[in-house]
Enzyme design. Structure first.
Site, PDB file in Angstrom:
ATOM      1  N   ASP A   1       3.594   2.798  -0.867  1.00 18.62           N
ATOM      2  CA  ASP A   1       3.821   4.164  -1.406  1.00 18.62           C
ATOM      3  C   ASP A   1       3.272   5.203  -0.421  1.00 18.62           C
ATOM      4  O   ASP A   1       2.365   5.964  -0.735  1.00 18.62           O
ATOM      5  CB  ASP A   1       3.176   4.338  -2.790  1.00 18.62           C
ATOM      6  CG  ASP A   1       1.649   4.217  -2.774  1.00 18.62           C
ATOM      7  OD1 ASP A   1       1.001   4.854  -3.628  1.00 18.62           O
ATOM      8  OD2 ASP A   1       1.117   3.496  -1.908  1.00 18.62           O
TER       9      ASP A   1
ATOM     10  N   ASP B   1      -1.075   3.932   3.666  1.00 16.78           N
ATOM     11  CA  ASP B   1       0.092   3.049   3.735  1.00 16.78           C
ATOM     12  C   ASP B   1       0.745   3.122   5.106  1.00 16.78           C
ATOM     13  O   ASP B   1       1.215   2.131   5.652  1.00 16.78           O
ATOM     14  CB  ASP B   1       1.134   3.441   2.680  1.00 16.78           C
ATOM     15  CG  ASP B   1       0.609   3.391   1.262  1.00 16.78           C
ATOM     16  OD1 ASP B   1      -0.132   4.304   0.871  1.00 16.78           O
ATOM     17  OD2 ASP B   1       0.923   2.415   0.566  1.00 16.78           O
TER      18      ASP B   1
ATOM     19  N   ASN C   1       1.525   7.422  -4.544  1.00 19.75           N
ATOM     20  CA  ASN C   1       0.826   8.563  -3.928  1.00 19.75           C
ATOM     21  C   ASN C   1       1.652   9.844  -4.057  1.00 19.75           C
ATOM     22  O   ASN C   1       1.102  10.941  -4.183  1.00 19.75           O
ATOM     23  CB  ASN C   1       0.567   8.297  -2.439  1.00 19.75           C
ATOM     24  CG  ASN C   1      -0.580   7.339  -2.225  1.00 19.75           C
ATOM     25  OD1 ASN C   1      -1.591   7.407  -2.920  1.00 19.75           O
ATOM     26  ND2 ASN C   1      -0.425   6.419  -1.290  1.00 19.75           N
TER      27      ASN C   1
ATOM     28  N   THR D   1       0.821  -2.365  -1.314  1.00 16.14           N
ATOM     29  CA  THR D   1      -0.289  -1.414  -1.176  1.00 16.14           C
ATOM     30  C   THR D   1      -0.086  -0.171  -2.047  1.00 16.14           C
ATOM     31  O   THR D   1      -0.671   0.882  -1.780  1.00 16.14           O
ATOM     32  CB  THR D   1      -0.462  -0.980   0.296  1.00 16.14           C
ATOM     33  OG1 THR D   1       0.711  -0.259   0.696  1.00 16.14           O
ATOM     34  CG2 THR D   1      -0.688  -2.165   1.210  1.00 16.14           C
TER      35      THR D   1
ATOM     36  N   PHE E   1      -6.680   3.411  -8.227  1.00 17.27           N
ATOM     37  CA  PHE E   1      -5.434   4.182  -8.380  1.00 17.27           C
ATOM     38  C   PHE E   1      -4.194   3.303  -8.581  1.00 17.27           C
ATOM     39  O   PHE E   1      -3.381   3.572  -9.462  1.00 17.27           O
ATOM     40  CB  PHE E   1      -5.238   5.088  -7.159  1.00 17.27           C
ATOM     41  CG  PHE E   1      -3.961   5.876  -7.183  1.00 17.27           C
ATOM     42  CD1 PHE E   1      -2.834   5.397  -6.533  1.00 17.27           C
ATOM     43  CD2 PHE E   1      -3.868   7.079  -7.878  1.00 17.27           C
ATOM     44  CE1 PHE E   1      -1.636   6.116  -6.551  1.00 17.27           C
ATOM     45  CE2 PHE E   1      -2.676   7.800  -7.904  1.00 17.27           C
ATOM     46  CZ  PHE E   1      -1.562   7.320  -7.242  1.00 17.27           C
ATOM     47  N   ASN E   2      -3.977   2.299  -7.737  1.00 17.04           N
ATOM     48  CA  ASN E   2      -2.738   1.505  -7.817  1.00 17.04           C
ATOM     49  C   ASN E   2      -2.619   0.787  -9.159  1.00 17.04           C
ATOM     50  O   ASN E   2      -1.531   0.709  -9.734  1.00 17.04           O
ATOM     51  CB  ASN E   2      -2.661   0.499  -6.673  1.00 17.04           C
ATOM     52  CG  ASN E   2      -2.390   1.164  -5.339  1.00 17.04           C
ATOM     53  OD1 ASN E   2      -1.798   2.238  -5.276  1.00 17.04           O
ATOM     54  ND2 ASN E   2      -2.865   0.542  -4.271  1.00 17.04           N
TER      55      ASN E   2
ATOM     56  N   HIS F   1      -7.882   1.754   2.927  1.00 19.76           N
ATOM     57  CA  HIS F   1      -7.592   0.737   1.900  1.00 19.76           C
ATOM     58  C   HIS F   1      -6.416  -0.167   2.316  1.00 19.76           C
ATOM     59  O   HIS F   1      -6.519  -1.397   2.328  1.00 19.76           O
ATOM     60  CB  HIS F   1      -7.207   1.417   0.578  1.00 19.76           C
ATOM     61  CG  HIS F   1      -8.151   2.466   0.109  1.00 19.76           C
ATOM     62  ND1 HIS F   1      -9.433   2.220  -0.320  1.00 19.76           N
ATOM     63  CD2 HIS F   1      -7.974   3.805  -0.020  1.00 19.76           C
ATOM     64  CE1 HIS F   1     -10.010   3.350  -0.691  1.00 19.76           C
ATOM     65  NE2 HIS F   1      -9.157   4.324  -0.520  1.00 19.76           N
ATOM     66  N   ASP F   2      -5.295   0.430   2.622  1.00 17.32           N
ATOM     67  CA  ASP F   2      -4.072  -0.351   2.806  1.00 17.32           C
ATOM     68  C   ASP F   2      -4.034  -1.166   4.091  1.00 17.32           C
ATOM     69  O   ASP F   2      -3.624  -2.347   4.058  1.00 17.32           O
ATOM     70  CB  ASP F   2      -2.852   0.574   2.700  1.00 17.32           C
ATOM     71  CG  ASP F   2      -2.730   1.192   1.316  1.00 17.32           C
ATOM     72  OD1 ASP F   2      -2.023   2.201   1.168  1.00 17.32           O
ATOM     73  OD2 ASP F   2      -3.368   0.657   0.376  1.00 17.32           O
TER      74      ASP F   2
HETATM   75  O1  RIB Z   1      -6.863   3.386  -4.444  1.00 17.41           O
HETATM   76  C1  RIB Z   1      -6.341   3.399  -3.146  1.00 17.41           C
HETATM   77  C2  RIB Z   1      -4.883   3.084  -3.153  1.00 17.41           C
HETATM   78  O2  RIB Z   1      -4.168   4.087  -3.860  1.00 17.41           O
HETATM   79  C3  RIB Z   1      -4.264   3.079  -1.745  1.00 17.41           C
HETATM   80  O3  RIB Z   1      -3.208   2.167  -1.720  1.00 17.41           O
HETATM   81  C4  RIB Z   1      -3.743   4.480  -1.593  1.00 17.41           C
HETATM   82  O4  RIB Z   1      -2.648   4.562  -0.676  1.00 17.41           O
HETATM   83  C5  RIB Z   1      -3.252   4.741  -2.989  1.00 17.41           C
HETATM   84  O5  RIB Z   1      -1.970   4.155  -3.122  1.00 17.41           O
HETATM   85 CA    CA Z   2      -0.991   2.933  -1.056  1.00 17.75          CA
END
Ligand code: RIB
Ligand code: CA
Length: 307
Positions: free
Chosen positions: A9, A14, A38, A122, A168-169, A238-239
């Site tokens: 996303d 990403d 996102n 991701t 978040f994801n 993160h990704d």
């Molecule tokens: O919490 C972080 C995640 O949420 C990452 O994948 C960031 O790109 C968002 O998608």
């Molecule tokens: Ca992401």
């Protein structure tokens, strides 16, 4: 070389994940699927095309997937990723548009290459959940799934980033996450427990190191990441860390856990509750509890600096 699909996303981190995957000889990237997260699907899909064409890999197809979570309204994160989702860095728009039917692409590719395809997801897990649901048998044919997702309270950094409990994801689409965690697919989870480890962060010093690299990949990474370094003094990684887990699992300590996704409508929405399996029990996921941050950073920098 393992066949891979990135389900993303984009999203600044990403974008870093996609660039890392493109620069890794261990992966044969057969396609990219996009999901709303996102930012809205139209933008995440265009952004995937923008990234690929900017680094000269426009031949890799992008298929747009789900435009909203399974059962919740979409909540986006433009404040972290810019109004265009790519750091408002004026990256050129693509020549080739994204294709439709990302869910079908996921299912048909896995069927075409049984037990050969690794999916690195991701973003919210909506696309995978729909592929498993609408195309029965797909979960059994996937070689492996690596997700950036979850907050497992297994390190001091394992708390949520949307609520104290949820990442978040998973928060965005807990119903989809529950389907994926219960699908039986070989699942590796890269959660906030390791991605927010302070020793792994891209601080100003590391950003400057990346910014000094030559080549279109490093140039693109620096351009899109500038949005976060200027506002927050660091860039989320993160990704790309989820891609690193697929490339070099030896950089991580992983523990087999039983993970339950909470689907309540309170502060526990999207929490990923991880417990050790009991005697004779199997877990449903390998959860990362530590990362060799120095080696992760060296991997990212060395791959970004490739032409
Ligand atoms: O919490 C972080 C995640 O949420 C990452 O994948 C960031 O790109 C968002 O998608
Ligand atoms: Ca992401």
């Amino acid at each position: 070389m393992q066949k891979a699909i990135l389900d993303i996303d984009p999203g600044i981190d990403d974008a870093l994940a996609l660039i890392l995957a493109l620069s890794s000889p261990e992966l044969e990237l057969v396609g990219v699927t996009t999901v709303a997260g996102n930012t809205v699907l139209e933008k995440t899909s265009l952004n995937a095309r923008r990234i690929l064409e900017y680094v000269g890999r426009g031949g890799i197809p992008v298929y747009a997937g789900a435009s909203k979570p399974l059962a919740r309204p979409l909540s986006t994160a433009e404040h972290f990723h810019g109004s265009d989702g790519l750091g408002d860095a004026e990256i050129p728009m693509p020549q080739e548009p994204p294709r439709p039917e990302g869910i079908r692409f996921l299912a048909e590719t896995v069927k075409k290459y049984p037990r050969e395809v690794t999916v690195i997801a991701t973003g919210p897990l909506t696309n995978l959940a729909l592929a498993f649901t609408l195309y029965p048998g797909t979960a059994e044919l996937v070689k492996s799934v690596f997700i950036m997702g979850g907050a497992y309270l297994l390190t001091p950094h394992g708390h949520g980033n949307v609520t104290p409990l949820s990442e978040f994801n998973i928060y965005t689409d807990p119903e989809a996450a529950e389907i994926v965690f219960n699908s039986g697919v070989p699942l590796t989870c890269v959660g906030l427990d390791v991605t927010t480890n302070p020793s792994a962060k891209m601080d100003r010093k590391r950003y400057a190191e990346m910014n000094a690299l030559k080549g279109r990949k490093a140039e693109l990474a620096s351009k899109v990441a500038r949005y976060q370094i200027e506002r927050f003094g660091e860039v989320e990684v993160h990704d790309p860390m989820a891609v690193a887990a697929a490339l070099k699992p030896e950089l991580f300590n992983m523990v087999e856990m039983k993970v339950q996704v909470l689907r309540n409508n309170d502060a526990s929405r999207g929490a990923t509750v991880a417990v050790k399996p009991g005697e004779g029990e199997r877990g449903n996921a390998k959860v990362c509890v530590d990362v060799d941050s120095g080696e992760f950073w060296r991997l990212l920098i060395s791959r970004l600096s490739q032409p």
